[in-house]
Design a protein around this motif. Structure first.
Motif, PDB file in Angstrom:
ATOM      1  N   GLN A  49      55.913   7.173  73.935  1.00 26.54           N
ATOM      2  CA  GLN A  49      56.183   5.742  73.880  1.00 26.54           C
ATOM      3  C   GLN A  49      57.524   5.388  74.523  1.00 26.54           C
ATOM      4  O   GLN A  49      57.746   4.247  74.904  1.00 26.54           O
ATOM      5  CB  GLN A  49      56.154   5.252  72.430  1.00 26.54           C
ATOM      6  N   ASP A  50      58.403   6.378  74.649  1.00 27.86           N
ATOM      7  CA  ASP A  50      59.733   6.167  75.222  1.00 27.86           C
ATOM      8  C   ASP A  50      59.625   6.200  76.748  1.00 27.86           C
ATOM      9  O   ASP A  50      59.256   7.225  77.311  1.00 27.86           O
ATOM     10  CB  ASP A  50      60.679   7.261  74.728  1.00 27.86           C
ATOM     11  N   PRO A  51      59.955   5.105  77.442  1.00 27.91           N
ATOM     12  CA  PRO A  51      59.820   5.097  78.906  1.00 27.91           C
ATOM     13  C   PRO A  51      60.730   6.104  79.611  1.00 27.91           C
ATOM     14  O   PRO A  51      60.478   6.466  80.758  1.00 27.91           O
ATOM     15  CB  PRO A  51      60.186   3.672  79.304  1.00 27.91           C
ATOM     16  N   ASN A  52      61.778   6.584  78.935  1.00 32.64           N
ATOM     17  CA  ASN A  52      62.690   7.545  79.560  1.00 32.64           C
ATOM     18  C   ASN A  52      62.234   8.996  79.379  1.00 32.64           C
ATOM     19  O   ASN A  52      62.823   9.905  79.939  1.00 32.64           O
ATOM     20  CB  ASN A  52      64.102   7.398  78.982  1.00 32.64           C
ATOM     21  N   HIS A  53      61.175   9.207  78.574  1.00 29.08           N
ATOM     22  CA  HIS A  53      60.686  10.567  78.324  1.00 29.08           C
ATOM     23  C   HIS A  53      59.561  10.903  79.306  1.00 29.08           C
ATOM     24  O   HIS A  53      58.718  10.058  79.595  1.00 29.08           O
ATOM     25  CB  HIS A  53      60.178  10.683  76.883  1.00 29.08           C
ATOM     26  N   PRO A  54      59.544  12.128  79.842  1.00 29.95           N
ATOM     27  CA  PRO A  54      58.505  12.497  80.806  1.00 29.95           C
ATOM     28  C   PRO A  54      57.074  12.424  80.252  1.00 29.95           C
ATOM     29  O   PRO A  54      56.118  12.378  81.023  1.00 29.95           O
ATOM     30  CB  PRO A  54      58.838  13.943  81.182  1.00 29.95           C
ATOM     31  N   ALA A  55      56.908  12.389  78.928  1.00 28.58           N
ATOM     32  CA  ALA A  55      55.565  12.272  78.362  1.00 28.58           C
ATOM     33  C   ALA A  55      54.970  10.885  78.589  1.00 28.58           C
ATOM     34  O   ALA A  55      53.760  10.710  78.559  1.00 28.58           O
ATOM     35  CB  ALA A  55      55.599  12.597  76.869  1.00 28.58           C
ATOM     36  N   ASN A  56      55.820   9.900  78.848  1.00 25.90           N
ATOM     37  CA  ASN A  56      55.358   8.545  79.104  1.00 25.90           C
ATOM     38  C   ASN A  56      54.720   8.488  80.492  1.00 25.90           C
ATOM     39  O   ASN A  56      55.333   8.878  81.480  1.00 25.90           O
ATOM     40  CB  ASN A  56      56.531   7.570  79.023  1.00 25.90           C
ATOM     41  N   PRO A  57      53.481   7.977  80.602  1.00 19.87           N
ATOM     42  CA  PRO A  57      52.800   7.945  81.899  1.00 19.87           C
ATOM     43  C   PRO A  57      53.529   7.134  82.973  1.00 19.87           C
ATOM     44  O   PRO A  57      53.315   7.357  84.163  1.00 19.87           O
ATOM     45  CB  PRO A  57      51.443   7.312  81.582  1.00 19.87           C
ATOM     46  N   GLN A  58      54.400   6.221  82.572  1.00 16.80           N
ATOM     47  CA  GLN A  58      55.136   5.403  83.555  1.00 16.80           C
ATOM     48  C   GLN A  58      56.374   6.107  84.096  1.00 16.80           C
ATOM     49  O   GLN A  58      56.958   5.673  85.081  1.00 16.80           O
ATOM     50  CB  GLN A  58      55.547   4.065  82.916  1.00 16.80           C
ATOM     51  N   ASN A  59      56.783   7.201  83.462  1.00 17.19           N
ATOM     52  CA  ASN A  59      57.972   7.938  83.890  1.00 17.19           C
ATOM     53  C   ASN A  59      57.686   8.653  85.208  1.00 17.19           C
ATOM     54  O   ASN A  59      56.625   9.254  85.374  1.00 17.19           O
ATOM     55  CB  ASN A  59      58.370   8.947  82.808  1.00 17.19           C
ATOM     56  N   PRO A  60      58.627   8.618  86.175  1.00 15.33           N
ATOM     57  CA  PRO A  60      58.393   9.283  87.457  1.00 15.33           C
ATOM     58  C   PRO A  60      58.207  10.798  87.327  1.00 15.33           C
ATOM     59  O   PRO A  60      57.601  11.422  88.190  1.00 15.33           O
ATOM     60  CB  PRO A  60      59.636   8.964  88.286  1.00 15.33           C
ATOM     61  N   GLN A  61      58.688  11.408  86.264  1.00 15.02           N
ATOM     62  CA  GLN A  61      58.553  12.850  86.078  1.00 15.02           C
ATOM     63  C   GLN A  61      57.315  13.213  85.259  1.00 15.02           C
ATOM     64  O   GLN A  61      57.098  14.383  84.933  1.00 15.02           O
ATOM     65  CB  GLN A  61      59.792  13.411  85.379  1.00 15.02           C
ATOM     66  N   HIS A  62      56.473  12.217  84.945  1.00 19.24           N
ATOM     67  CA  HIS A  62      55.306  12.467  84.091  1.00 19.24           C
ATOM     68  C   HIS A  62      54.359  13.489  84.700  1.00 19.24           C
ATOM     69  O   HIS A  62      53.832  14.348  83.993  1.00 19.24           O
ATOM     70  CB  HIS A  62      54.554  11.165  83.813  1.00 19.24           C
ATOM     71  N   HIS A  63      54.145  13.410  86.015  1.00 23.00           N
ATOM     72  CA  HIS A  63      53.209  14.332  86.663  1.00 23.00           C
ATOM     73  C   HIS A  63      53.650  15.781  86.459  1.00 23.00           C
ATOM     74  O   HIS A  63      52.832  16.638  86.120  1.00 23.00           O
ATOM     75  CB  HIS A  63      53.086  14.015  88.157  1.00 23.00           C
ATOM     76  N   GLU A  64      54.930  16.062  86.644  1.00 17.50           N
ATOM     77  CA  GLU A  64      55.437  17.428  86.458  1.00 17.50           C
ATOM     78  C   GLU A  64      55.320  17.861  85.004  1.00 17.50           C
ATOM     79  O   GLU A  64      54.959  18.986  84.703  1.00 17.50           O
ATOM     80  CB  GLU A  64      56.896  17.535  86.925  1.00 17.50           C
ATOM     81  N   TRP A  65      55.622  16.954  84.092  1.00 13.04           N
ATOM     82  CA  TRP A  65      55.534  17.268  82.663  1.00 13.04           C
ATOM     83  C   TRP A  65      54.091  17.587  82.280  1.00 13.04           C
ATOM     84  O   TRP A  65      53.812  18.568  81.606  1.00 13.04           O
ATOM     85  CB  TRP A  65      56.048  16.087  81.844  1.00 13.04           C
ATOM     86  N   ALA A  66      53.151  16.753  82.743  1.00  8.34           N
ATOM     87  CA  ALA A  66      51.741  16.967  82.423  1.00  8.34           C
ATOM     88  C   ALA A  66      51.229  18.259  83.058  1.00  8.34           C
ATOM     89  O   ALA A  66      50.413  18.976  82.469  1.00  8.34           O
ATOM     90  CB  ALA A  66      50.910  15.777  82.889  1.00  8.34           C
ATOM     91  N   LYS A  67      51.732  18.561  84.253  1.00 13.11           N
ATOM     92  CA  LYS A  67      51.311  19.789  84.934  1.00 13.11           C
ATOM     93  C   LYS A  67      51.737  21.018  84.134  1.00 13.11           C
ATOM     94  O   LYS A  67      50.950  21.953  83.942  1.00 13.11           O
ATOM     95  CB  LYS A  67      51.934  19.810  86.332  1.00 13.11           C
ATOM     96  N   THR A  68      52.977  21.034  83.644  1.00 15.07           N
ATOM     97  CA  THR A  68      53.438  22.182  82.857  1.00 15.07           C
ATOM     98  C   THR A  68      52.705  22.257  81.520  1.00 15.07           C
ATOM     99  O   THR A  68      52.395  23.350  81.047  1.00 15.07           O
ATOM    100  CB  THR A  68      54.955  22.147  82.606  1.00 15.07           C
ATOM    101  N   LEU A  69      52.398  21.094  80.934  1.00  9.76           N
ATOM    102  CA  LEU A  69      51.658  21.082  79.672  1.00  9.76           C
ATOM    103  C   LEU A  69      50.254  21.648  79.883  1.00  9.76           C
ATOM    104  O   LEU A  69      49.785  22.473  79.104  1.00  9.76           O
ATOM    105  CB  LEU A  69      51.591  19.666  79.102  1.00  9.76           C
ATOM    106  N   GLY A  70      49.597  21.228  80.975  1.00 12.76           N
ATOM    107  CA  GLY A  70      48.273  21.752  81.295  1.00 12.76           C
ATOM    108  C   GLY A  70      48.307  23.241  81.550  1.00 12.76           C
ATOM    109  O   GLY A  70      47.407  23.983  81.149  1.00 12.76           O
ATOM    110  N   SER A  71      49.356  23.695  82.207  1.00 16.40           N
ATOM    111  CA  SER A  71      49.504  25.122  82.489  1.00 16.40           C
ATOM    112  C   SER A  71      49.650  25.906  81.192  1.00 16.40           C
ATOM    113  O   SER A  71      49.060  26.982  81.037  1.00 16.40           O
ATOM    114  CB  SER A  71      50.719  25.347  83.389  1.00 16.40           C
ATOM    115  N   LYS A  72      50.416  25.370  80.247  1.00 14.23           N
ATOM    116  CA  LYS A  72      50.596  26.041  78.958  1.00 14.23           C
ATOM    117  C   LYS A  72      49.273  26.125  78.198  1.00 14.23           C
ATOM    118  O   LYS A  72      48.952  27.166  77.617  1.00 14.23           O
ATOM    119  CB  LYS A  72      51.642  25.309  78.121  1.00 14.23           C
TER     120      LYS A  72
END
Length: 125
Positions: free
Chosen positions: A77-100
């Protein structure tokens, strides 16, 4: 509770076996200490050890304790956190989560297959 002499004898045997495993390099010193802390005392009194996974935390979990799914959902829910889909780093965060998750899936499947093979071997002995 059983006979105190038998309890002490059993505890001494466990301690001796754990020392052998530690000295053989099978158990690390922190593992050895953790296991010993969980054993009852020689007088038969229960251990005061509490596993943090089962402890009740009146003020919440201690720092560094595992994040719960609700904590990740709150971070999204926090726009500054990579877990937020609107965050520019979201793709990298989701990629590492998927990899895990992928690694966990492969490891779990391999562990299951390995356990099945070992069980089959023991059934045929």
């Amino acid at each position: 509770m059983g006979d105190k002499a038998q309890v002490n004898r059993s505890l001494n045997s466990i301690h001796t076996e754990l020392e052998y495993l530690r000295d053989s390099g099978v158990l690390s010193p922190p593992q050895f200490s953790s296991i010993l802390a969980q054993l009852p005392q020689h007088n038969g009194a229960p251990s005061t050890y509490v596993d943090l996974r089962y402890a009740q935390f009146p003020q919440g979990p201690p720092p560094g304790y595992a994040q719960f799914p609700s904590a990740i959902a709150a971070a999204a829910q926090d726009p500054n956190h990579p877990a937020n889909p609107q965050n520019p780093q979201h793709h990298e965060w989701a990629k590492t989560l998927g990899s895990k998750f992928g690694n966990a899936l492969v490891w779990g499947a391999g562990a299951t297959a390995g356990a099945d093979m070992v069980n089959d071997v023991f059934k045929h002995i």
